[in-house]
Design a protein around this motif. Structure first.
Motif, PDB file in Angstrom:
ATOM      1  N   ARG A   1       1.951  -0.540   3.003  1.00  0.00           N
ATOM      2  CA  ARG A   1       1.577  -1.924   2.704  1.00  0.00           C
ATOM      3  C   ARG A   1       1.868  -2.838   3.884  1.00  0.00           C
ATOM      4  O   ARG A   1       1.085  -3.734   4.193  1.00  0.00           O
ATOM      5  CB  ARG A   1       2.322  -2.410   1.451  1.00  0.00           C
ATOM      6  CG  ARG A   1       1.782  -1.860   0.145  1.00  0.00           C
ATOM      7  CD  ARG A   1       2.305  -2.645  -1.036  1.00  0.00           C
ATOM      8  NE  ARG A   1       3.739  -2.456  -1.195  1.00  0.00           N
ATOM      9  CZ  ARG A   1       4.295  -1.544  -1.980  1.00  0.00           C
ATOM     10  NH1 ARG A   1       3.511  -0.720  -2.681  1.00  0.00           N
ATOM     11  NH2 ARG A   1       5.597  -1.434  -2.088  1.00  0.00           N
ATOM     12  N   ALA A   2       3.009  -2.611   4.541  1.00  0.00           N
ATOM     13  CA  ALA A   2       3.348  -3.454   5.690  1.00  0.00           C
ATOM     14  C   ALA A   2       2.335  -3.284   6.808  1.00  0.00           C
ATOM     15  O   ALA A   2       1.901  -4.266   7.429  1.00  0.00           O
ATOM     16  CB  ALA A   2       4.748  -3.095   6.187  1.00  0.00           C
ATOM     17  N   ALA A   3       1.911  -2.044   7.072  1.00  0.00           N
ATOM     18  CA  ALA A   3       0.974  -1.787   8.167  1.00  0.00           C
ATOM     19  C   ALA A   3      -0.433  -2.269   7.846  1.00  0.00           C
ATOM     20  O   ALA A   3      -1.222  -2.538   8.753  1.00  0.00           O
ATOM     21  CB  ALA A   3       0.946  -0.295   8.486  1.00  0.00           C
ATOM     22  N   THR A   4      -0.756  -2.384   6.559  1.00  0.00           N
ATOM     23  CA  THR A   4      -2.098  -2.826   6.165  1.00  0.00           C
ATOM     24  C   THR A   4      -2.360  -4.261   6.623  1.00  0.00           C
ATOM     25  O   THR A   4      -3.469  -4.594   7.045  1.00  0.00           O
ATOM     26  CB  THR A   4      -2.265  -2.711   4.643  1.00  0.00           C
ATOM     27  OG1 THR A   4      -2.107  -1.334   4.255  1.00  0.00           O
ATOM     28  CG2 THR A   4      -3.650  -3.176   4.214  1.00  0.00           C
ATOM     29  N   ASP A   5      -1.337  -5.103   6.531  1.00  0.00           N
ATOM     30  CA  ASP A   5      -1.448  -6.479   7.033  1.00  0.00           C
ATOM     31  C   ASP A   5      -1.072  -6.453   8.507  1.00  0.00           C
ATOM     32  O   ASP A   5       0.064  -6.754   8.891  1.00  0.00           O
ATOM     33  CB  ASP A   5      -0.527  -7.405   6.247  1.00  0.00           C
ATOM     34  CG  ASP A   5      -0.758  -8.879   6.576  1.00  0.00           C
ATOM     35  OD1 ASP A   5      -1.437  -9.161   7.595  1.00  0.00           O
ATOM     36  OD2 ASP A   5      -0.256  -9.740   5.841  1.00  0.00           O
ATOM     37  N   LYS A   6      -2.022  -6.110   9.356  1.00  0.00           N
ATOM     38  CA  LYS A   6      -1.735  -5.881  10.772  1.00  0.00           C
ATOM     39  C   LYS A   6      -1.185  -7.120  11.457  1.00  0.00           C
ATOM     40  O   LYS A   6      -0.233  -7.057  12.236  1.00  0.00           O
ATOM     41  CB  LYS A   6      -2.992  -5.402  11.493  1.00  0.00           C
ATOM     42  CG  LYS A   6      -3.485  -4.028  11.047  1.00  0.00           C
ATOM     43  CD  LYS A   6      -4.679  -3.588  11.870  1.00  0.00           C
ATOM     44  CE  LYS A   6      -5.157  -2.205  11.454  1.00  0.00           C
ATOM     45  NZ  LYS A   6      -6.296  -1.737  12.275  1.00  0.00           N
ATOM     46  N   GLU A   7      -1.788  -8.264  11.172  1.00  0.00           N
ATOM     47  CA  GLU A   7      -1.380  -9.494  11.848  1.00  0.00           C
ATOM     48  C   GLU A   7       0.071  -9.829  11.545  1.00  0.00           C
ATOM     49  O   GLU A   7       0.870 -10.104  12.446  1.00  0.00           O
ATOM     50  CB  GLU A   7      -2.295 -10.646  11.442  1.00  0.00           C
ATOM     51  CG  GLU A   7      -1.956 -11.954  12.137  1.00  0.00           C
ATOM     52  CD  GLU A   7      -2.911 -13.075  11.753  1.00  0.00           C
ATOM     53  OE1 GLU A   7      -2.651 -14.225  12.144  1.00  0.00           O
ATOM     54  OE2 GLU A   7      -3.909 -12.796  11.052  1.00  0.00           O
TER      55      GLU A   7
ATOM     56  N   SER B   1       4.201   7.545   7.307  1.00  0.00           N
ATOM     57  CA  SER B   1       3.124   6.650   6.912  1.00  0.00           C
ATOM     58  C   SER B   1       1.968   6.746   7.902  1.00  0.00           C
ATOM     59  O   SER B   1       2.094   6.323   9.050  1.00  0.00           O
ATOM     60  CB  SER B   1       3.625   5.205   6.838  1.00  0.00           C
ATOM     61  OG  SER B   1       2.548   4.295   6.738  1.00  0.00           O
ATOM     62  N   GLU B   2       0.857   7.279   7.450  1.00  0.00           N
ATOM     63  CA  GLU B   2      -0.304   7.404   8.332  1.00  0.00           C
ATOM     64  C   GLU B   2      -0.847   6.039   8.725  1.00  0.00           C
ATOM     65  O   GLU B   2      -1.295   5.834   9.859  1.00  0.00           O
ATOM     66  CB  GLU B   2      -1.391   8.230   7.643  1.00  0.00           C
ATOM     67  CG  GLU B   2      -2.586   8.530   8.527  1.00  0.00           C
ATOM     68  CD  GLU B   2      -3.581   9.484   7.882  1.00  0.00           C
ATOM     69  OE1 GLU B   2      -4.570   9.836   8.554  1.00  0.00           O
ATOM     70  OE2 GLU B   2      -3.377   9.849   6.711  1.00  0.00           O
ATOM     71  N   LYS B   3      -0.782   5.077   7.804  1.00  0.00           N
ATOM     72  CA  LYS B   3      -1.289   3.742   8.105  1.00  0.00           C
ATOM     73  C   LYS B   3      -0.447   3.065   9.183  1.00  0.00           C
ATOM     74  O   LYS B   3      -0.986   2.390  10.069  1.00  0.00           O
ATOM     75  CB  LYS B   3      -1.323   2.898   6.830  1.00  0.00           C
ATOM     76  CG  LYS B   3      -2.368   3.357   5.822  1.00  0.00           C
ATOM     77  CD  LYS B   3      -2.416   2.445   4.611  1.00  0.00           C
ATOM     78  CE  LYS B   3      -3.498   2.910   3.632  1.00  0.00           C
ATOM     79  NZ  LYS B   3      -3.571   2.045   2.429  1.00  0.00           N
ATOM     80  N   ALA B   4       0.869   3.245   9.117  1.00  0.00           N
ATOM     81  CA  ALA B   4       1.723   2.676  10.160  1.00  0.00           C
ATOM     82  C   ALA B   4       1.485   3.384  11.487  1.00  0.00           C
ATOM     83  O   ALA B   4       1.425   2.758  12.550  1.00  0.00           O
ATOM     84  CB  ALA B   4       3.194   2.795   9.753  1.00  0.00           C
TER      85      ALA B   4
END
Length: 322
Positions: free
Chosen positions: A45-51, A109-112
């Motif tokens: 979730r943290a990495a999803t909001d990149k900005e 975390s793949e997204k991170a």
């Protein structure tokens, strides 16, 4: 202490006394402290909001720079180094081709892991989705392993260290950084006092953390030699406890203890913020948050590893030296 912006002490037991972990990498942890799946989702979730997640990289980037400095102090050029729990890439920002040729970034975390995949770095980067509790590397295959602010979420810390030591080649080095036991003591004490006042008891709001004595013993227990452990503190100022908690959430560093409560009542939260400002607040209205960082270095034994001299073999008195 370093401030990144312009004595109540938390009561705690040492990590090794507060809960027991398994002693080998092949057996499950004797007691599960952290919800690893929840931690993965928090990082996702943290990495999803990149900005927003990039805005709060300040703490992890600072600690990663200090880990990279310790790697630089080793006068050796590495072919490949594994970054365990790399997140989106904090250590890679602080290494260059004079230090190593390739950095293998590993995170659960793949997204991170792929948040900044479009960025260019001075060294070659390889990314792997890896659970820090189950390393995929063959024995005696790695020159060096680094880890910055990730192992503090591992249930079987002794097992993870054993796996790292096994994966290293002889005379290979491990350099890591973890949050220490005094991290966020201001927030912890404020929440405890608020819960006692409003709810008549306390619950785990901040994860249990190790102290330097724990880490020294665990490194030796895992089979490392020439171990070095040192402590540093980074203090960051925030407008209030709410901004601090928002940043922790954006970092993916919110609570993942299995016994955590799913939420905190609004009046308890407001009381905690008020107590925080009253007990720890600065004159300008801001509140300090202390992050204690434990840095560790350990070497895999080899035939060329220096050994301590026998007791009584010194030729000079310490008084003469001093």
């Amino acid at each position: 202490m370093l401030s990144l912006s312009t004595p109540f002490r938390i009561l705690r037991q040492p990590l090794c006394q507060s809960f027991r972990r398994s002693s080998t990498a092949s057996t499950p942890a004797a007691f599960q402290v952290f919800d690893r799946q929840a931690k993965k989702l928090q990082r996702d979730r943290a990495a999803t909001d990149k900005e927003q997640s990039r805005i709060v990289d300040y703490l992890k980037d600072e600690v990663a720079a200090r880990v990279a400095d310790r790697l630089l102090d080793i006068k050796r050029e590495f072919n490949a180094v594994v970054d365990l729990g790399s997140g989106s890439g904090h250590i890679v920002k602080h290494v260059d081709s004079d230090m190593l040729n390739k950095l293998i970034m590993c995170d659960m975390s793949e997204k991170a892991l792929y948040r900044d995949a479009d960025q260019d770095y001075e060294v070659e980067v390889e990314r792997m989705v890896v659970d820090e509790e189950n390393l995929p590397f063959e024995e005696n295959s790695l020159e060096a392993v680094v880890s910055s602010l990730s192992l503090n979420w591992v249930n079987d810390l002794p097992g993870a260290l054993i796996q790292i030591r096994r994966a290293l080649k002889e005379d290979g080095v491990f350099i890591g950084a973890m949050f220490g036991g005094d991290t966020l003591f201001e927030l912890r004490t404020s929440m405890q006092l608020a819960e006692v006042e409003r709810e008549g008891g306390i619950s785990p709001r901040v994860s249990p953390m190790a102290d330097s004595n724990d880490i020294s013993r665990l490194l030796s227990r895992a089979g490392f030699t020439l171990t070095t452990v040192d402590i540093d503190e980074i203090q960051v100022n925030y407008p209030s406890a709410f901004e601090l908690m928002d940043d922790l959430r954006a970092m993916g560093e919110n609570n993942a203890v299995l016994t955590r409560r799913p939420f905190m009542k609004r009046d308890t939260l407001m009381a905690a913020a008020s107590i925080y400002k009253e007990l720890h607040g600065d004159e300008d209205g801001s509140i300090p948050a202390t992050f204690q960082i434990i840095y560790m270095i350990g070497w895999k034994p080899s035939e060329v590893t220096p050994q301590p001299k026998e007791r009584g073999s010194a030729t000079k008195s310490l008084k003469e030296v001093l």
